[in-house]
Design an enzyme around this catalytic site. Structure first.
Site, PDB file in Angstrom:
ATOM      1  N   ASP A  13     -29.226 -44.274 -33.122  1.00 43.10           N
ATOM      2  CA  ASP A  13     -30.657 -44.127 -33.383  1.00 43.10           C
ATOM      3  C   ASP A  13     -31.471 -45.150 -32.585  1.00 43.10           C
ATOM      4  OD1 ASP A  13     -32.913 -43.109 -34.548  1.00 43.10           O
ATOM      5  OD2 ASP A  13     -32.659 -44.175 -36.447  1.00 43.10           O
ATOM      6  N   GLY A  16     -35.975 -43.533 -28.844  1.00 40.70           N
ATOM      7  CA  GLY A  16     -37.426 -43.368 -28.672  1.00 40.70           C
ATOM      8  C   GLY A  16     -38.152 -44.699 -28.784  1.00 40.70           C
ATOM      9  N   ARG A  17     -37.786 -45.485 -29.791  1.00 43.19           N
ATOM     10  CA  ARG A  17     -38.453 -46.789 -29.982  1.00 43.19           C
ATOM     11  C   ARG A  17     -38.127 -47.754 -28.840  1.00 43.19           C
ATOM     12  NH1 ARG A  17     -36.428 -47.170 -36.004  1.00 43.19           N
ATOM     13  NH2 ARG A  17     -35.303 -45.354 -35.247  1.00 43.19           N
ATOM     14  N   TRP A  18     -36.901 -47.699 -28.359  1.00 35.66           N
ATOM     15  CA  TRP A  18     -36.494 -48.538 -27.209  1.00 35.66           C
ATOM     16  C   TRP A  18     -37.410 -48.231 -26.018  1.00 35.66           C
ATOM     17  CZ3 TRP A  18     -34.907 -47.498 -22.244  1.00 35.66           C
ATOM     18  CH2 TRP A  18     -34.239 -48.528 -21.546  1.00 35.66           C
ATOM     19  N   GLU A  60     -30.829 -30.597 -37.367  1.00 39.36           N
ATOM     20  CA  GLU A  60     -32.263 -30.847 -37.604  1.00 39.36           C
ATOM     21  C   GLU A  60     -33.015 -31.167 -36.307  1.00 39.36           C
ATOM     22  OE1 GLU A  60     -29.861 -32.506 -39.628  1.00 39.36           O
ATOM     23  OE2 GLU A  60     -30.160 -31.005 -41.206  1.00 39.36           O
ATOM     24  N   ASN A  61     -32.287 -31.525 -35.241  1.00 35.40           N
ATOM     25  CA  ASN A  61     -32.946 -31.976 -34.007  1.00 35.40           C
ATOM     26  C   ASN A  61     -33.624 -30.862 -33.192  1.00 35.40           C
ATOM     27  OD1 ASN A  61     -30.595 -34.666 -33.229  1.00 35.40           O
ATOM     28  ND2 ASN A  61     -32.571 -34.765 -34.262  1.00 35.40           N
ATOM     29  N   TRP A  62     -33.332 -29.596 -33.510  1.00 37.62           N
ATOM     30  CA  TRP A  62     -33.890 -28.488 -32.714  1.00 37.62           C
ATOM     31  C   TRP A  62     -35.405 -28.414 -32.804  1.00 37.62           C
ATOM     32  CZ3 TRP A  62     -30.727 -26.651 -29.247  1.00 37.62           C
ATOM     33  CH2 TRP A  62     -29.357 -26.628 -29.505  1.00 37.62           C
ATOM     34  N   ARG A  64     -37.507 -30.769 -32.452  1.00 36.21           N
ATOM     35  CA  ARG A  64     -38.190 -31.723 -31.565  1.00 36.21           C
ATOM     36  C   ARG A  64     -38.885 -30.972 -30.432  1.00 36.21           C
ATOM     37  NH1 ARG A  64     -35.378 -37.507 -31.129  1.00 36.21           N
ATOM     38  NH2 ARG A  64     -34.777 -37.712 -33.291  1.00 36.21           N
ATOM     39  N   SER A 186     -28.349 -39.705 -42.903  1.00 38.08           N
ATOM     40  CA  SER A 186     -28.892 -38.568 -42.146  1.00 38.08           C
ATOM     41  C   SER A 186     -27.926 -37.392 -41.964  1.00 38.08           C
ATOM     42  CB  SER A 186     -29.390 -39.040 -40.765  1.00 38.08           C
ATOM     43  OG  SER A 186     -30.424 -39.966 -40.924  1.00 38.08           O
TER      44      SER A 186
END
Ligand code: FPP
Length: 222
Positions: A13, A16-18, A60-62, A64, A186
Site C-alpha cells: 500500500d 499513490g501517497r509516495w 475492488e480495484n477495478w 479506480r 483489506s
C-alpha cells in the site's frame, strides 16, 4: 526432519501517497512500486522464505480510474515478463484470483496470457514460490469454496472447505506485511492468515526494502 515452509504475504500500500509527496502522478508511484517488488522478490528468494504472496490487484480495484487500472495492468505484464530474472533466482511464479473462465472474472486476455506464460516459463524452478494475487478478494475465494463444497456433497467443515481454496498448495501465512501506516487487512487471504503475525510499517510500498523484510521475518519466531 523437514521444517515447516515459511510464508510471507504483502499488502503493498501507499504507491499513490509516495507519488503525491513528490508531486508526481499516482501512476509514477505504481511504477516505483513494481520496481520495489522486483527488488523485494529477489531479496526474499535469498532468505529463508519459501512462499511470498503479494496483493497485486484486488476485486475492488477495478473501480479506480480507467487510466490508472490500465497502468497497473501494464505493470503486471511487466512483472510477469521478468522471466530471466525470475529464472536466475530459481523463483516459481504462481497466481491466485477469480478463475478466468468463471462468472465475475475481469482479467483481460493479455494479462491472462502474461500470467500463464510466467507460470509455464518458471515451472521447473525449485526455489521460492512467488504468488501474485490478481483480481483477488478473499470473500470471493471463500464464497466460491463454500459453494463448491456444498455442490460436492461433502460435510461442511474447515478441512473440507480448505480443499476448495484457489490454491490448496499454499501453506498458512506466517507473517503478513502491510505498508503505509494502514492497519487493515483489506480482504486479503482471510483464511490463510488465521494464525499469522502482522507487520505494519509506516513506509509506503516504494520505500519498502530488505531491512524491513528482515524486521517482518523477525516477528515469526517471537
Ligand atoms: C496500493 O497503492 C497498491 C495497489 C493498488 C496495487 C498495485 C501495486 C503495484 C502496482 C505494485 C507492483 C505490483 C505488481 C504486482 C505489478 P495505492 O494506490 O492504494 O496507494 P495509496 O493508498 O497511497 O493511494
Amino acid at each position: 526432519m523437514t521444517s515447516k515452509p515459511v510464508h510471507v504475504a504483502c499488502i503493498m500500500d501507499g504507491n499513490g501517497r509516495w507519488a503525491r509527496k513528490r508531486g508526481l502522478p499516482r501512476t509514477a508511484g505504481h511504477t516505483a512500486g513494481e520496481e520495489t517488488l522486483s527488488d523485494v522478490v529477489r531479496a526474499a528468494s535469498k532468505r529463508e522464505i519459501d512462499y511470498l504472496t503479494v496483493f497485486g490487484f484486488s476485486t475492488e480495484n477495478w473501480v479506480r480510474p480507467r487510466a490508472e487500472v490500465k497502468h497497473i495492468l501494464g505493470l503486471h505484464k511487466k512483472l510477469f515478463g521478468r522471466i530471466s530474472e525470475l529464472n536466475e533466482n530459481n523463483i516459481r511464479v504462481n497466481w491466485i484470483g477469480r478463475p478466468f473462465d468463471e462468472v465475475g472474472s475481469q482479467t483481460p486476455v493479455y494479462v491472462q496470457r502474461a500470467i500463464r506464460k510466467a507460470i509455464q516459463d518458471t515451472a521447473d524452478n525449485t526455489g521460492m514460490v512467488l504468488t501474485v494475487a490478481f483480481d483477488y478478494g478473499s470473500r470471493a475465494e471463500l464464497t466460491r469454496a463454500a459453494q463448491n463444497l456444498v455442490k460436492s456433497g461433502q460435510s461442511l467443515n474447515a478441512e473440507n472447505l480448505s480443499k476448495y481454496l484457489y490454491d490448496t498448495s499454499l501453506p498458512p501465512v506466517d507473517v503478513l506485511v502491510r505498508t503505509s501506516g494502514e492497519s487493515r487487512i483489506s480482504n486479503f487471504l482471510l483464511w490463510q492468515i488465521s494464525n499469522a503475525k502482522i507487520y505494519f510499517t509506516d513506509r509506503p510500498w516504494p520505500d519498502f526494502d530488505a531491512v524491513e523484510l528482515d524486521a517482518a521475518l523477525a516477528l515469526i519466531n517471537n
